[in-house]
Design an enzyme around this catalytic site. Structure first.
Site, mmCIF file in Angstrom:
data_model
loop_
_atom_site.group_PDB
_atom_site.id
_atom_site.type_symbol
_atom_site.label_atom_id
_atom_site.label_comp_id
_atom_site.label_asym_id
_atom_site.label_seq_id
_atom_site.Cartn_x
_atom_site.Cartn_y
_atom_site.Cartn_z
ATOM 1 C CG ASN A 1 12.592 5.332 8.104
ATOM 2 O OD1 ASN A 1 13.529 4.660 8.526
ATOM 3 N ND2 ASN A 1 12.625 5.931 6.927
ATOM 4 C CD GLN B 1 11.700 7.323 -2.835
ATOM 5 O OE1 GLN B 1 12.789 7.862 -2.901
ATOM 6 N NE2 GLN B 1 11.086 7.137 -1.689
ATOM 7 C CG HIS C 1 13.100 6.534 -8.354
ATOM 8 N ND1 HIS C 1 13.653 6.517 -7.093
ATOM 9 C CD2 HIS C 1 12.728 7.812 -8.567
ATOM 10 C CE1 HIS C 1 13.608 7.744 -6.574
ATOM 11 N NE2 HIS C 1 13.044 8.539 -7.458
ATOM 12 C CG ASP D 1 11.210 -3.896 -5.289
ATOM 13 O OD1 ASP D 1 10.011 -3.736 -5.565
ATOM 14 O OD2 ASP D 1 11.692 -3.572 -4.180
HETATM 15 P P1 NAD Z 1 17.451 4.436 1.052
HETATM 16 O O1 NAD Z 1 18.221 3.197 0.883
HETATM 17 O O2 NAD Z 1 18.110 5.738 0.866
HETATM 18 O O3 NAD Z 1 16.792 4.465 2.518
HETATM 19 C C1 NAD Z 1 16.047 3.416 3.035
HETATM 20 C C2 NAD Z 1 15.205 3.916 4.213
HETATM 21 O O4 NAD Z 1 14.419 2.845 4.697
HETATM 22 C C3 NAD Z 1 16.030 4.438 5.392
HETATM 23 O O5 NAD Z 1 15.437 5.639 5.850
HETATM 24 C C4 NAD Z 1 15.899 3.329 6.459
HETATM 25 O O6 NAD Z 1 15.940 3.832 7.764
HETATM 26 C C5 NAD Z 1 14.542 2.776 6.116
HETATM 27 N N1 NAD Z 1 14.341 1.366 6.441
HETATM 28 C C6 NAD Z 1 15.185 0.326 6.221
HETATM 29 N N2 NAD Z 1 14.593 -0.835 6.565
HETATM 30 C C7 NAD Z 1 13.349 -0.512 6.992
HETATM 31 C C8 NAD Z 1 12.248 -1.277 7.480
HETATM 32 N N3 NAD Z 1 12.283 -2.620 7.562
HETATM 33 N N4 NAD Z 1 11.118 -0.625 7.840
HETATM 34 C C9 NAD Z 1 11.043 0.725 7.789
HETATM 35 N N5 NAD Z 1 12.052 1.499 7.332
HETATM 36 C C10 NAD Z 1 13.185 0.873 6.940
HETATM 37 O O7 NAD Z 1 16.230 4.258 0.078
HETATM 38 P P2 NAD Z 1 15.162 5.227 -0.577
HETATM 39 O O8 NAD Z 1 15.001 6.431 0.271
HETATM 40 O O9 NAD Z 1 13.983 4.432 -0.899
HETATM 41 O O10 NAD Z 1 15.708 5.682 -1.995
HETATM 42 C C11 NAD Z 1 16.917 5.744 -2.556
HETATM 43 C C12 NAD Z 1 16.907 5.148 -3.953
HETATM 44 O O11 NAD Z 1 17.185 3.787 -3.864
HETATM 45 C C13 NAD Z 1 15.640 5.186 -4.737
HETATM 46 O O12 NAD Z 1 15.934 5.835 -5.918
HETATM 47 C C14 NAD Z 1 15.255 3.744 -5.082
HETATM 48 O O13 NAD Z 1 14.853 3.686 -6.427
HETATM 49 C C15 NAD Z 1 16.551 3.024 -4.890
HETATM 50 N N6 NAD Z 1 16.507 1.659 -4.381
HETATM 51 C C16 NAD Z 1 15.467 0.818 -4.647
HETATM 52 C C17 NAD Z 1 15.468 -0.464 -4.138
HETATM 53 C C18 NAD Z 1 14.304 -1.386 -4.463
HETATM 54 O O14 NAD Z 1 13.720 -1.262 -5.539
HETATM 55 N N7 NAD Z 1 13.971 -2.299 -3.559
HETATM 56 C C19 NAD Z 1 16.504 -0.902 -3.329
HETATM 57 C C20 NAD Z 1 17.574 -0.032 -3.086
HETATM 58 C C21 NAD Z 1 17.546 1.245 -3.607
#
Ligand code: NAD
Length: 280
Positions: A244, A113, A133, A116
């Protein structure tokens, strides 16, 4: 009950290793795996963006509706986030997935998802990496004058600061080369639908339905396709492994279907598992 990664149960390691030996592994990643590279998830204060005098949440910014109202504000937010992503480096969680692909070849599929691009930069192959995404480095015509997707110009807006507006030069470079209308980020917005052409919807469902292992890493399970993948994998009897920091819909699905919830950081848990296996 969640398992701590340091105490990986023997039944899990045996089953995981034996399924890996001949079966399909599908990995589903979310923002959590990139949090350890310094890219904020959508929760918390760093996700907010100010337009005018109002704070907006990502769920409001990342919409077609917002882009239609204010394309410049949406582009400023994306260019800022693109700069954050481009300055980040892959971490041990990303690298462990490269190791798995190198070992499994066509029996490996990565559905992410994340927009980046860090999985590809770490070394996972584009054909086996479904960016469901999109990718924050890419754009397409906002009016869909054609279906072409292009890479944004290299230096464009990489030093964009929070709250900064687009310059005239940036505005000029965010145009469709064919019709000269606005370009748009090649990302799936919250008020849009998945498809196969841009977002690999059918391929991801097919992969999940034929997986022997579904490994879910760092996602809150708030979006539709990942949840459907979980249901397909569970119905087909796959071993579901959720990594997670906190309980979420996938950890509950894993535990209800005979899988496991490994509570911890992606970059520690997966390398910890791999260090206990005999991958070739
Ligand atoms: P989210 O932000 O809703 O949730 C992040 C999840 O990761 C949470 O359940 C949290 O508990 C867990 N988490 C955080 N740090 C962690 C770690 N070090 N190890 C294990 N688990 C960890 O994100 P999502 O569910 O991926 O999706 C929401 C939307 O956000 C997606 O559409 C995505 O495209 C977008 N998004 C992408 C990026 C990226 O590309 N890096 C960043 C932010 C949001």
């Amino acid at each position: 009950m969640a398992e701590q990664s340091k105490a990986l149960p023997a039944w899990f390691l045996d089953r995981f290793e034996s399924l890996l030996g001949a079966g399909q592994l599908v990995v589903l990643t979310g923002a959590g795996i990139s949090a350890e590279s310094g890219i904020p998830t959508f929760r918390g204060k760093q996700g907010y963006w100010v337009v005018g005098s109002r704070e907006y949440q990502p769920q409001e910014m990342a919409t077609r509706a917002m882009f239609t109202r204010n394309p410049e504000a949406v582009w400023a937010w994306y260019l800022y986030r693109r700069g954050v992503c481009r300055r980040a480096e892959p971490n041990p969680g990303h690298r462990a997935l490269v190791e798995l692909e190198q070992s499994l070849g066509d029996r490996f599929c990565l559905v992410t998802q994340n927009v980046d691009g860090l999985h590809i930069r770490a070394g996972n192959s584009p054909p086996r990496t479904y960016q469901i995404h999109g990718n924050i480095d890419h754009a397409r015509c906002a009016e869909a004058c054609d279906r072409h997707v292009w890479r944004l110009p290299e230096g464009l807006g990489l030093d964009m600061k929070r709250g900064q507006a687009l310059t005239a030069d940036e505005r000029g470079r965010l145009r469709c080369p064919r019709c000269n209308g606005w370009a748009r980020p090649q990302v799936l917005w919250f008020d849009e639908y998945y498809d196969e052409e841009y977002y690999r919807f059918d391929s991801s469902i097919r992969a999940a339905a034929s997986a022997q292992i579904l490994l879910v890493m760092g996602t809150s399970g708030a979006t539709n396709l990942p949840l459907q993948m979980g249901q397909h994998a569970a119905s087909a009897g796959a071993l579901i492994v959720d990594v997670n920091l906190e309980a979420n819909p996938f950890s509950r699905l894993a535990q209800a279907s005979g899988g496991i919830f490994l509570q911890g950081q992606c970059g520690e848990v997966l390398p910890g598992i791999l260090s206990r296996l005999h991958l070739t």
